[in-house]
Design an enzyme around this catalytic site. Structure first.
Site, PDB file in Angstrom:
ATOM      1  N   LYS A  31     -12.719  -1.450   6.501  1.00  0.00           N
ATOM      2  CA  LYS A  31     -12.040  -2.502   7.266  1.00  0.00           C
ATOM      3  C   LYS A  31     -12.409  -2.411   8.748  1.00  0.00           C
ATOM      4  CE  LYS A  31      -8.683  -1.925   3.773  1.00  0.00           C
ATOM      5  NZ  LYS A  31      -8.761  -3.194   3.028  1.00  0.00           N
ATOM      6  N   ASP A  38      -1.481   6.528   6.288  1.00  0.00           N
ATOM      7  CA  ASP A  38      -2.613   5.740   5.810  1.00  0.00           C
ATOM      8  C   ASP A  38      -2.937   4.714   6.897  1.00  0.00           C
ATOM      9  OD1 ASP A  38      -4.361   3.977   4.644  1.00  0.00           O
ATOM     10  OD2 ASP A  38      -3.015   3.333   3.034  1.00  0.00           O
ATOM     11  N   TRP A  57       0.810  -1.220   0.000  1.00  0.00           N
ATOM     12  CA  TRP A  57       0.000   0.000   0.000  1.00  0.00           C
ATOM     13  C   TRP A  57       0.840   1.266   0.000  1.00  0.00           C
ATOM     14  CZ3 TRP A  57      -4.262  -0.436  -2.242  1.00  0.00           C
ATOM     15  CH2 TRP A  57      -5.010  -1.601  -2.128  1.00  0.00           C
TER      16      TRP A  57
HETATM   17  C1  PLP Z   1      -3.665   0.108   3.947  1.00  0.00           C
HETATM   18  C2  PLP Z   1      -4.572   0.279   2.764  1.00  0.00           C
HETATM   19  N1  PLP Z   1      -4.516   1.417   2.060  1.00  0.00           N
HETATM   20  C3  PLP Z   1      -5.321   1.619   1.008  1.00  0.00           C
HETATM   21  C4  PLP Z   1      -6.235   0.688   0.596  1.00  0.00           C
HETATM   22  C5  PLP Z   1      -7.109   0.975  -0.589  1.00  0.00           C
HETATM   23  O1  PLP Z   1      -8.346   1.405  -0.166  1.00  0.00           O
HETATM   24  P1  PLP Z   1      -9.511   1.773  -1.194  1.00  0.00           P
HETATM   25  O2  PLP Z   1      -9.901   0.506  -1.857  1.00  0.00           O
HETATM   26  O3  PLP Z   1     -10.574   2.375  -0.333  1.00  0.00           O
HETATM   27  O4  PLP Z   1      -8.964   2.773  -2.159  1.00  0.00           O
HETATM   28  C6  PLP Z   1      -6.331  -0.513   1.315  1.00  0.00           C
HETATM   29  C7  PLP Z   1      -7.277  -1.593   1.014  1.00  0.00           C
HETATM   30  O5  PLP Z   1      -8.004  -1.795   0.184  1.00  0.00           O
HETATM   31  C8  PLP Z   1      -5.470  -0.715   2.415  1.00  0.00           C
HETATM   32  O6  PLP Z   1      -5.525  -1.862   3.104  1.00  0.00           O
END
Ligand code: PLP
Length: 364
Positions: A198, A174, A104
């Site tokens: 989550k 994040d 991520w």
């Molecule tokens: C730590 C983290 N950041 C970002 C995301 C991406 O999130 P989104 O799908 O809401 O863009 C996720 C999971 O999907 C994640 O686990």
């Protein structure tokens, strides 16, 4: 009703049963609104009360200082990966520091590169993203636009214990997969953000906690929906917000406050749940192997591998027959992953622990 399973999905993920029941109860008619939250104008009083209460709950849970705003945005965490450099990197003549500890943060770096210059302070790719860096392993740039990190790498199951100290450089975090899982000192961050699906609610809303002085720095040229200043001044209602998702975050934060008793209690529970699984892994004589180094193990996502693909498949199939679902690991890590967010009850983790012990006994 069909029987509910123990769902170990990494996201969208399990929600507290009492929250789902409350939402079900109020779905046809929100108290005092005469209609569903799905049907009410975002400009009308019932929704206004919901968004105000959700913010109040978050302020209380995370002890958010007064000089921070709380926004409810769309576009998921991924849009934040781009909005942050759009607002605070592009045309500043500065570089942004990135700590790369897993998929991520690497994805966030990719998005930042489309907007400006970046500097990788530390990259855990070579060691297979098994840990976070120690403070002596990186040196921040004193002129950086900001320093970016991911609190909990959902795919690799690697979590900060102590966040980096970046001094006057805004620390951007994040926290998508561990918001509300433990208490944090928000004043350490310039921006602390998380998609909801989550640990905070359903997909569709992203919570952004951002310091006042950063909001004021958003460039005027940016389109409204990408501009923190406009979004903040418009109280997250520049356009129609994700009303139902915000409402669900309200219910989840109420559950955390009233049923759990706050984030310290939640953290205690989460530590106990995670220990059940890590103990099985550590005592399995190598039958189960965890991904992360012990010191950086996540309390939220527990990735582990079995000795062969054949056994992994047998494990996943067997787990399903015990109502333990969505345990497949991410394709980049393989094996299995148990996501044990706030709403996963202890009984669910104990059921998984018992299944793991039994499976290892029979197949080890
Ligand atoms: C730590 C983290 N950041 C970002 C995301 C991406 O999130 P989104 O799908 O809401 O863009 C996720 C999971 O999907 C994640 O686990």
């Amino acid at each position: 009703m069909q029987e509910r399973v123990y769902n170990f999905s990494a996201g969208p993920a399990v929600l507290p049963l009492s929250v789902l029941r409350k939402a079900q109860e109020e779905l046809l008619c929100l108290p005092d609104a005469g209609c569903s939250v799905l049907e009410v104008s975002h400009r009308a009083r019932p929704f206004d009360e919901i968004i105000i209460q959700t913010e109040t709950n978050i302020r209380k849970l995370l002890n958010v200082p007064d000089n921070y705003r709380i926004l409810f945005l769309q576009g998921g965490a991924l849009l934040q990966f781009a909005m942050i450099p759009m607002n605070f990197l592009k045309n500043t003549g500065k570089k942004a520091d990135y700590l790369i500890s897993g998929t991520w943060s690497k994805t966030a770096l990719g998005e930042a590169k489309t907007q400006g210059e970046t500097n990788i302070l530390w990259d855990g790719a070579e060691s297979g993203f098994r840990r976070k860096p120690k403070p002596e392993e990186y040196t921040g740039n004193p002129e950086a636009a900001y320093c970016y990190t991911c609190s909990n790498e959902t795919i690799q199951g690697v979590q900060w214990r102590e966040y980096p100290d970046t001094g006057d450089i805004p620390l951007v975090c994040d926290a998508s997969s561990d918001i509300f899982s433990r208490s944090v000192d928000i004043s350490r961050f310039g921006i602390y953000f998380a998609c909801a699906q989550k640990n905070a609610g359903p997909a569709g809303v992203t919570i952004v906690i951002i310091r006042d002085d950063l909001v004021e720095r958003s460039p005027k040229e940016l389109p409204k929906m990408l501009n923190y200043k406009v979004l903040s001044d418009g109280r997250s209602m520049v356009n129609t917000p994700p009303c139902f998702a915000v409402y669900m975050v309200k219910l989840v934060t109420e559950w955390l406050l009233d049923h759990i008793g706050g984030l310290e209690k939640m953290e205690q529970r989460n530590a106990e749940k995670a220990k059940y699984l890590y103990d099985v892994i550590d005592r399995s004589h190598g039958f189960y192997r965890g991904h992360a180094d012990k010191e950086y193990r996540s309390m939220m996502n527990v990735p582990f591998v079995l000795p062969s693909e054949e056994l992994t498949k047998k494990f996943l199939d067997g787990a399903k027959t015990h109502h333990l679902t969505q345990l497949s690991g991410h394709r980049s890590v393989g094996g299995c992953r148990a996501s044990i967010y706030n709403a996963m009850p202890e009984e669910g983790v104990l059921a998984l622990r018992d299944f793991m012990l039994d499976f290892a006994r029979k197949n080890g």
